[in-house]
Design an enzyme around this catalytic site. Structure first.
Site, PDB file in Angstrom:
ATOM      1  N   ASP A   1      -6.147  34.984  10.838  1.00  0.00           N
ATOM      2  CA  ASP A   1      -6.107  33.520  10.826  1.00  0.00           C
ATOM      3  C   ASP A   1      -5.477  33.027   9.521  1.00  0.00           C
ATOM      4  O   ASP A   1      -5.318  33.803   8.560  1.00  0.00           O
ATOM      5  CB  ASP A   1      -7.500  32.911  11.045  1.00  0.00           C
ATOM      6  CG  ASP A   1      -8.557  33.435  10.087  1.00  0.00           C
ATOM      7  OD1 ASP A   1      -8.205  34.160   9.137  1.00  0.00           O
ATOM      8  OD2 ASP A   1      -9.740  33.129  10.291  1.00  0.00           O
TER       9      ASP A   1
ATOM     10  N   ASN B   1     -21.230  29.215  10.740  1.00  0.00           N
ATOM     11  CA  ASN B   1     -21.452  28.404  11.949  1.00  0.00           C
ATOM     12  C   ASN B   1     -21.130  29.194  13.227  1.00  0.00           C
ATOM     13  O   ASN B   1     -20.946  28.616  14.282  1.00  0.00           O
ATOM     14  CB  ASN B   1     -20.612  27.118  11.884  1.00  0.00           C
ATOM     15  CG  ASN B   1     -19.115  27.413  11.853  1.00  0.00           C
ATOM     16  OD1 ASN B   1     -18.699  28.569  11.840  1.00  0.00           O
ATOM     17  ND2 ASN B   1     -18.305  26.366  11.844  1.00  0.00           N
TER      18      ASN B   1
ATOM     19  N   GLU C   1     -13.736  28.143  16.031  1.00  0.00           N
ATOM     20  CA  GLU C   1     -14.895  27.363  15.613  1.00  0.00           C
ATOM     21  C   GLU C   1     -15.789  27.091  16.825  1.00  0.00           C
ATOM     22  O   GLU C   1     -15.373  27.299  17.971  1.00  0.00           O
ATOM     23  CB  GLU C   1     -14.411  26.028  15.026  1.00  0.00           C
ATOM     24  CG  GLU C   1     -13.538  26.168  13.776  1.00  0.00           C
ATOM     25  CD  GLU C   1     -14.346  26.368  12.486  1.00  0.00           C
ATOM     26  OE1 GLU C   1     -15.488  26.883  12.549  1.00  0.00           O
ATOM     27  OE2 GLU C   1     -13.809  26.015  11.419  1.00  0.00           O
TER      28      GLU C   1
HETATM   29  C1  GLP Z   1     -13.553  32.239   7.145  1.00  0.00           C
HETATM   30  C2  GLP Z   1     -12.426  32.882   7.971  1.00  0.00           C
HETATM   31  C3  GLP Z   1     -12.921  33.994   8.819  1.00  0.00           C
HETATM   32  C4  GLP Z   1     -13.940  34.751   8.017  1.00  0.00           C
HETATM   33  C5  GLP Z   1     -15.182  33.906   7.952  1.00  0.00           C
HETATM   34  C6  GLP Z   1     -16.289  34.487   7.099  1.00  0.00           C
HETATM   35  O1  GLP Z   1     -13.450  30.869   7.135  1.00  0.00           O
HETATM   36  N1  GLP Z   1     -11.684  31.955   8.759  1.00  0.00           N
HETATM   37  O2  GLP Z   1     -11.842  34.807   9.234  1.00  0.00           O
HETATM   38  O3  GLP Z   1     -14.188  35.978   8.617  1.00  0.00           O
HETATM   39  O4  GLP Z   1     -14.875  32.602   7.553  1.00  0.00           O
HETATM   40  O5  GLP Z   1     -15.959  34.422   5.754  1.00  0.00           O
HETATM   41  P1  GLP Z   1     -16.743  35.207   4.617  1.00  0.00           P
HETATM   42  O6  GLP Z   1     -16.551  36.647   4.901  1.00  0.00           O
HETATM   43  O7  GLP Z   1     -16.086  34.784   3.331  1.00  0.00           O
HETATM   44  O8  GLP Z   1     -18.173  34.801   4.709  1.00  0.00           O
END
Ligand code: GLP
Length: 242
Positions: A73, A138, A145
């Protein structure tokens, strides 16, 4: 639990988590040198990437030379080079530290047409051997999302406020992103194998929701249980409420 919930759950001591996931990753790469793998960014995979980079530096064997990494992403509205950009972060934490690096398919968010960029990335995300995924607070996976559905393709998305705020507060973006492009759940569920990476006590409630309550669009990660080959790599803190 339904018949579909046949995932492999590995709850690991925090100190062993990165090393165990790295072992499994390298095993897949050795078995299939032309591996097509989708990779996330964020804080969760950072120790895994550090481990993979360190191993490659210690014993360089060109393991990644024929592999392809497809970015999971990307933010919209962040300038090229922004330290929070997913392409920048993945290069910095992993790809630039591998010799030689794998082919990298990033998301062309600097093009003038976001929808076309998403369409091109949807093609790139077909036929994945493996998809590594983080879990948002979330319930998001990638930028799928809440509200996302299992048939969703790679597409331009509106971001939850918590995701936009995280770009600045947690990842150091210079400005708030305007949206995102994400590989859709449809492509992730089509991958031959999917791994959900989850660490930290703060993720325990959302991991419980994703794995133990009926699947639903309020928690897109719950749809991953439909995947015939899902492995969940959690540390003990994240797995403490299962
Ligand atoms: C982000 C990304 C995801 C990621 C998730 C968890 O916003 N879009 O691809 O896996 O949230 O992030 P983190 O590993 O920093 O908790």
């Amino acid at each position: 639990m339904s018949a579909a919930d046949a995932f492999d759950l590995r709850v690991l001591p925090a100190a062993a988590w990165a090393s165990v996931v790295a072992d499994a990753f390298i095993e897949r790469l050795r078995a299939r040198p032309r591996l097509r793998v989708c990779l996330p960014t964020g804080d969760t995979p950072a120790p895994l990437y550090a481990e993979l980079a360190a191993r490659d530096a210690l014993a360089p064997d060109g393991a990644y030379a024929q592999a392809t990494v497809v970015l999971l992403d990307e933010w919209l509205g962040l300038p090229p080079g922004d330290p929070a950009r997913c392409d920048v972060r993945l290069r910095r934490e992993l790809l630039d530290r591998l010799a030689p690096p794998p082919r990298f398919v990033e998301i062309d968010v600097d093009a003038s047409d976001d929808a076309l960029a998403a369409l091109a990335h949807d093609r790139a995300a077909r036929g994945l051997d493996l998809a590594l995924l983080g879990l948002g607070m979330n319930g998001h996976v990638g930028f799928n999302e809440p509200g996302s559905l299992p048939g969703d393709p790679t597409r331009v998305v509106r971001l939850a406020r918590s995701s936009r705020e995280a770009a600045i507060a947690r990842y150091g973006a210079v400005q708030a992103p305007t949206g995102g492009i994400t590989v859709g759940l449809a492509r992730l569920l089509e991958a031959e194998e999917a791994w959900l990476l989850v660490t930290g006590a703060h993720k325990a409630p959302v991991l419980r929701r994703a794995l133990r309550s009926p699947e639903g669009p309020d928690c897109p990660a719950s749809y991953l249980r439909r995947h015939p080959r899902l492995t969940v790599f959690a540390d003990e803190a994240a797995g403490s409420e299962l």
